[in-house]
Design an enzyme around this catalytic site. Sequence first.
Site, PDB file in Angstrom:
ATOM      1  N   PHE A 174       0.836  -1.195   0.000  1.00  0.00           N
ATOM      2  CA  PHE A 174       0.000   0.000   0.000  1.00  0.00           C
ATOM      3  C   PHE A 174       0.874   1.249   0.000  1.00  0.00           C
ATOM      4  O   PHE A 174       1.873   1.320   0.727  1.00  0.00           O
ATOM      5  CB  PHE A 174      -0.871   0.053   1.268  1.00  0.00           C
ATOM      6  CG  PHE A 174      -1.849  -1.074   1.416  1.00  0.00           C
ATOM      7  CD1 PHE A 174      -3.090  -1.032   0.796  1.00  0.00           C
ATOM      8  CD2 PHE A 174      -1.531  -2.186   2.192  1.00  0.00           C
ATOM      9  CE1 PHE A 174      -4.002  -2.065   0.942  1.00  0.00           C
ATOM     10  CE2 PHE A 174      -2.435  -3.225   2.348  1.00  0.00           C
ATOM     11  CZ  PHE A 174      -3.675  -3.169   1.724  1.00  0.00           C
ATOM     12  N   ASP A 175       0.478   2.235  -0.796  1.00  0.00           N
ATOM     13  CA  ASP A 175       0.997   3.587  -0.631  1.00  0.00           C
ATOM     14  C   ASP A 175       0.332   4.161   0.621  1.00  0.00           C
ATOM     15  O   ASP A 175      -0.662   3.617   1.114  1.00  0.00           O
ATOM     16  CB  ASP A 175       0.656   4.408  -1.884  1.00  0.00           C
ATOM     17  CG  ASP A 175       1.049   5.869  -1.763  1.00  0.00           C
ATOM     18  OD1 ASP A 175       2.081   6.153  -1.122  1.00  0.00           O
ATOM     19  OD2 ASP A 175       0.330   6.726  -2.296  1.00  0.00           O
TER      20      ASP A 175
END
Length: 310
Positions: free
Chosen positions: A176-177
């Site tokens: 995930f960013d």
Amino acid sequence: LSKLNSSFLSVLQKDPSEALVIAVTTRAIFNLEEEHKLYLEKGKEEYTRHQVANQDKPLLPGTAFAFIQAVQYVNKKLLESNPAEKDLFDILVLSNNSPESGMRIINSAKHYGLEISKFCFVSDEDSTQYLKSHGVKLFLSADRTDVCNALRRGVSSALIFQQEVQAPSTPLRVVFDGDAVLFSDETDQIFKEQGLEGAVQYEREMEAVPMGEGPLKAFAMHLGMMRKKFSQEKSPIRTYLVTARGGRDMGIRAIKTLREWGLAIDEAFFMDGAPKGPILAQIQPHIFFDDGLHNIQGAQDVGVPSAWVP
């Protein structure tokens, strides 16, 4: 239809109120780019004719294919640990194919042994109207309009970019960013208005205040709950945070927010604006979620399956 029903009796039916329901479109899970081109150039009838003629010829895997295989592996490990487990991944295929042309999709899923519990063939232009009735928590599509429609309906969604990917080994690895993906975009907005110095100052002032929820927080939290059913050494799930934030000035609030949420991330990388491609190539995730198209491009350049969160 009775033949179809009997052939899928072996697929474990999940309770959507307890399962993590993920909907994928056919172009996300299989490589249908040639067929899609035929549809755009020659129309629906010619496309259907082609699909029916090739219904016994399996489609090649698409970008989300390895991700679906990996969540299937997680289900297997969850059921080995507890045969009565109901907190499982439930995969639904949502398609604008007619049932007639959809036979090839079903046959392809069977060919690869994919555990897909529901196939929805909807000729309506906006098939996303059915997502909420199926309890979908995450929607992956190769069509931008689909994704925008799903987001408007309040369903977490991401745009899959068709690419050739190497199928990574298990366990399931999800990257995930941070801002505008796991977290809200509040700091991004400050950065756009006041630059890096303003964003760093804002983060220092807000250090003790957890960030708001991003569009994929609920999905990440559910992954985290599944992850807690195993010891770290035996977990079939690994989660990563790979963010453009700098660790020294902007990492503390991110870590405090994760702690406040009770979300255990296996590894976190604070890149301070450096390209994410090299670290993603090392992680080899089954899927990488980011809101920046330049980061998606960097991931694609190293063969990492990517999903853009608008």
